[in-house]
Design an enzyme around this catalytic site. Structure first.
Site, short mmCIF file in Angstrom:
data_model
loop_
_atom_site.label_atom_id
_atom_site.label_comp_id
_atom_site.label_asym_id
_atom_site.label_seq_id
_atom_site.Cartn_x
_atom_site.Cartn_y
_atom_site.Cartn_z
N GLU A 142 -9.09 2.83 -8.68
CA GLU A 142 -8.24 3.09 -7.52
C GLU A 142 -8.45 4.50 -6.94
O GLU A 142 -8.34 4.69 -5.74
CB GLU A 142 -6.76 2.93 -7.91
CG GLU A 142 -6.32 1.49 -8.14
CD GLU A 142 -6.49 1.04 -9.57
OE1 GLU A 142 -6.06 -0.07 -9.91
OE2 GLU A 142 -7.06 1.81 -10.36
N PHE A 161 8.28 -4.50 -15.15
CA PHE A 161 6.89 -4.32 -15.52
C PHE A 161 6.10 -3.71 -14.35
O PHE A 161 6.13 -4.21 -13.24
CB PHE A 161 6.28 -5.68 -15.89
CG PHE A 161 4.82 -5.63 -16.22
CD1 PHE A 161 4.35 -4.95 -17.34
CD2 PHE A 161 3.89 -6.26 -15.39
CE1 PHE A 161 3.00 -4.90 -17.63
CE2 PHE A 161 2.55 -6.21 -15.67
CZ PHE A 161 2.10 -5.53 -16.80
N GLN A 162 5.43 -2.60 -14.62
CA GLN A 162 4.61 -1.85 -13.66
C GLN A 162 5.42 -1.32 -12.47
O GLN A 162 4.88 -1.13 -11.38
CB GLN A 162 3.44 -2.71 -13.15
CG GLN A 162 2.37 -2.94 -14.21
CD GLN A 162 1.10 -3.54 -13.66
OE1 GLN A 162 1.10 -4.15 -12.58
NE2 GLN A 162 0.01 -3.39 -14.39
N LYS A 176 6.79 -6.86 -3.54
CA LYS A 176 6.05 -8.12 -3.57
C LYS A 176 6.69 -9.19 -2.69
O LYS A 176 5.99 -9.91 -1.96
CB LYS A 176 5.96 -8.62 -5.01
CG LYS A 176 5.04 -9.80 -5.22
CD LYS A 176 4.88 -10.12 -6.69
CE LYS A 176 3.89 -11.28 -6.88
NZ LYS A 176 3.69 -11.57 -8.33
#
Length: 735
Positions: free
Chosen positions: A179, A241-242, A291
């Site tokens: 990244e 998560f993340q 998301k």
């Protein structure tokens, strides 16, 4: 058979609608409505107009747009029976034919046109689309057809939408191997092309890997859009998560940042971000997209443009009139005898190189540039003194210390340029021109500060100089200017840049045919004078800045942050922007290992990049500082142990490799490496203990430079032997 054909037709008509956008490989067509197009006959119905005010109602007809159109004269909804009648009439018109069989009527394709303004969008052009669709639609409408990134869980809705847009050839995504390389590639794309670079990354570690690249772009004022995925809005703040607060992490590094919580705002936010990144002082802008926002449907999607941001939404970069300050600056120029121009990267960002050159050529003012300002003025011109600062030329540093008028344009008085701040241009009246008002007087007190777009300000300078009251500027060869020019030319002649080992005097030939790094870089410029050059950070960066003669937007280097590993990904971005240009990445053995995995990206897309590794088996600049300031205590700066075989590494990625270690072979080897269209890696094994000179030591003025291990200059411009000075000082102390 007939039913199968009908289902195929229906499927094609249900496919994604792309608003008649143009692919990145084609030119934008001029779409015009045909004059003789057949129009459907619509049955005339009486339409009543109602005021938007809740206190007024009328049965009269008005032509004003300030009234709503309705089918009935009554306020509110129709009765249930009347609505059923209207629905039944519509169904009979659309679904019945002569044989009284229920078959869906085939609608004729309506011709669509590009929307120039948000006001031109009708209800007929509003579609049911997602947030991811709005993202790519806005990118295409903004003229962005290349993006860099790496997929992950939280950003998968965007990558799923990207699949369709790439299939239609509207946009091209370049997959990197890390990244951080995505941000550097977008940075290199922006520096070389002048457009906005765009990169994608997922949430969590994907987002945090972008931080170094964002900081690099921020300190060098590079326009860039960073789009990160995020966990769903329902999981924000739950340590999912993340999940990571990338908005808060990068708050001090970006020009502006957004967190998108509703998909209907995404198009407007992205258009604003592109406008903000480019206008004023450029910089990176972060957009964090949860998301579920990428998947959320937009009931009334309206495309957004840069013109919409500028005109409708009211974004402006207004600057006060600076004519009085410009006249004062012209007066100061009229009474000066030793003027000097100090040029920074702001001149390149504002595309003011032509106006700058006209000003310099007309009035014969010497020029010195910063590391980011390389290419703003022709470096082969006799008025160019080269780069100034810690590893700048002797002529440039002496000129700064002796000028009586310093005109700084698009520069920020960085510590690597100024040295000891109190002694920097201590004899000069300073005029500072910059687009960012916060930079005026931030590090150095100035006499006149002029805020605004550099291109427009220089144009005003040139217009005012044409007026009769400023005729004194038509005599550039007057004695004061002529004497000053001769003095700077003398410094250039007496202290040239020479590729010799360890001393500042010319030698007939290097001992035992050892290869010098300066010779490698100087030969590159001679073979490919018009190539785009990217560098990493260290000794090779300073040698490249000294010996290369670059053109505008053909010098890409991390200046403000000094990021090792920048050169190779930046070369990828430049190769995407200019696929037919020669791209040369000059790197060191230590810097190259920071992002060597990007050889996979170069191999995948077969990019026209030539990689020149200056291998001295050390962290070169660290070793030089340890030798100079820490009594040669080389703590963990040697890189020979554990170093890879670069030729085998290149072959593993399918890239041709070459090797040289002799001065007599360098021209032939470089010519072989730089020819052709395929990527090449050339390893140059150079003299290990070679240092980069001239060098201004910390806490010293620019005129006090080390010319070699033995020689240095005094503030008065005299060359002395440092060893003799030390012996004399020790003897005096003993007495």
């Amino acid at each position: 058979m007939k039913r199968k054909k009908m289902t195929k037709i229906n499927k094609t008509k249900r496919s994604k609608q792309f608003f008649n956008l143009v692919t990145y490989s084609e030119k934008k067509p001029n779409i015009e409505r045909e004059e003789n197009e057949k129009k459907e006959k619509i049955k005339h119905e009486d339409i009543y107009y109602f005021s938007k005010s809740s206190y007024r109602n009328t049965y009269k007809k008005y032509s004003s747009d300030k009234f709503f159109k309705r089918r009935t004269s009554k306020r509110g909804e129709l009765d249930r029976e009347e609505r059923l009648k209207i629905a039944l009439q519509k169904a009979q018109k659309e679904f019945t034919n002569k044989d009284h069989k229920v078959t869906k009527k085939e609608h004729t394709k309506k011709k669509t046109t590009f929307f120039k303004n948000i006001n031109e969008i009708n209800q007929e052009t509003l579609y049911l689309q997602t947030g991811a669709f709005a993202l790519f639609d806005t990118l295409i409408r903004s003229g962005i057809h290349s993006v860099f990134g790496y997929p992950g869980g939280a950003i998968l809705p965007i990558y799923d939408e990207l699949f369709f847009w790439e299939e239609k050839k509207f946009i091209k995504h370049y997959l990197v191997r890390h990244e951080q390389a995505a941000t550097h590639a977008a940075d290199g794309f922006s520096r070389s092309s002048g457009q906005v670079g765009v990169c994608f990354a997922t949430s969590g570690p994907g987002a945090t890997n972008l931080v170094t690249g964002i900081a690099t772009a921020s300190l060098d004022s590079i326009p860039m859009i960073v789009i990160t995925g995020q966990v769903g809005t329902q999981f924000l703040g739950t340590d999912a998560f993340q999940e990571i607060d990338i908005y808060g992490i990068t708050l001090s590094l970006v020009k502006h940042s957004y967190v998108v919580l509703e998909s209907r705002f995404l198009s407007q936010i992205l258009a604003e971000a592109i406008y903000v990144a480019q206008n004023g002082r450029p910089g990176p802008v972060l957009i964090d997209i949860p998301k579920n926002v990428g998947l959320e449907k937009i009931k009334r999607f309206t495309p957004c443009y840069g013109t919409t941001v500028h005109k409708v939404l009211g974004w402006r970069y207004k600057v006060k009139n600076q004519l009085d300050n410009i006249r004062m600056a012209l007066h100061r120029l009229s009474v000066s005898s030793k003027p000097l121009l100090y040029i920074g990267g702001g001149v390149i960002s504002s595309k003011a190189t032509r106006e700058l050159s006209e000003l310099i050529y007309r009035y014969k003012i010497p020029v010195t540039t910063t590391l980011t300002g390389k290419g703003a003025f022709d470096e082969d011109n006799r008025l160019c003194l080269g780069m100034l600062g810690m590893h700048g030329t002797v002529a440039a540093n002496f000129s700064i210390s002796n000028c009586d008028l310093l005109i700084a344009i698009g520069a920020r008085f960085d510590d690597r340029v100024t040295g000891k701040l109190q002694d920097f241009a201590c004899k000069a009246f300073i005029i500072h021109i910059d687009v960012d008002e916060a930079e005026i007087g931030k590090n150095k007190n100035v006499g006149i500060g002029i805020v605004g777009d550099i291109k427009k300000i220089l144009q005003k300078f040139l217009v005012l100089m044409e007026r009769p009251e400023h005729k004194w500027l038509e005599k550039p060869l007057r004695e004061e200017f002529q004497n000053w020019y001769e003095q700077t030319a003398e410094w250039k002649h007496d202290f040239p840049l020479l590729a010799v080992p360890g001393d500042y005097s010319p030698l007939p030939q290097t001992i035992d045919d050892v290869l010098l790094p300066q010779t490698v870089i100087k030969t590159i410029t001679e073979i490919k004078p018009y190539a785009i050059i990217t560098t990493d950070v260290g000794q090779h960066q300073m040698w490249a800045a000294q010996y290369t003669k670059c053109k505008r937007r053909k010098w890409l280097s991390s200046a403000g942050l000094g990021t090792m590993g920048f050169g190779l990904p930046a070369a990828i971005g430049a190769a995407i922007a200019y696929p037919k240009e020669d791209i040369i990445c000059i790197t060191g053995d230590s810097s190259f290992q920071m992002n060597l995995q990007e050889l996979g990206t170069i191999s995948k897309y077969n990019l026209r990049i030539k990689i020149i590794i200056i291998n001295n088996h050390w962290q070169g600049m660290v070793r030089q500082w340890q030798e100079t300031f820490y009594e040669s205590r080389y703590s963990h700066s040697n890189m020979s142990e554990g170093a890879p075989k670069f030729d085998i590494l290149a072959k593993a990625y399918g890239i041709r490799s070459l090797y040289t270690e002799r001065q007599s072979e360098i021209w032939r080897t470089l010519r072989d490496a730089l020819e052709g269209l395929d990527p090449v890696l050339l390893e140059c094994n150079v003299l290990e203990d070679e240092n980069c000179y001239p060098m201004v030591e910390p806490s010293k003025s620019n005129s006090e430079m080390s010319l070699s291990r033995e020689l240095s200059t005094t503030p008065e411009g005299l060359v002395i032997n440092k060893e003799k000075e030390r012996v004399e000082l020790s003897l005096e102390e003993d007495k």
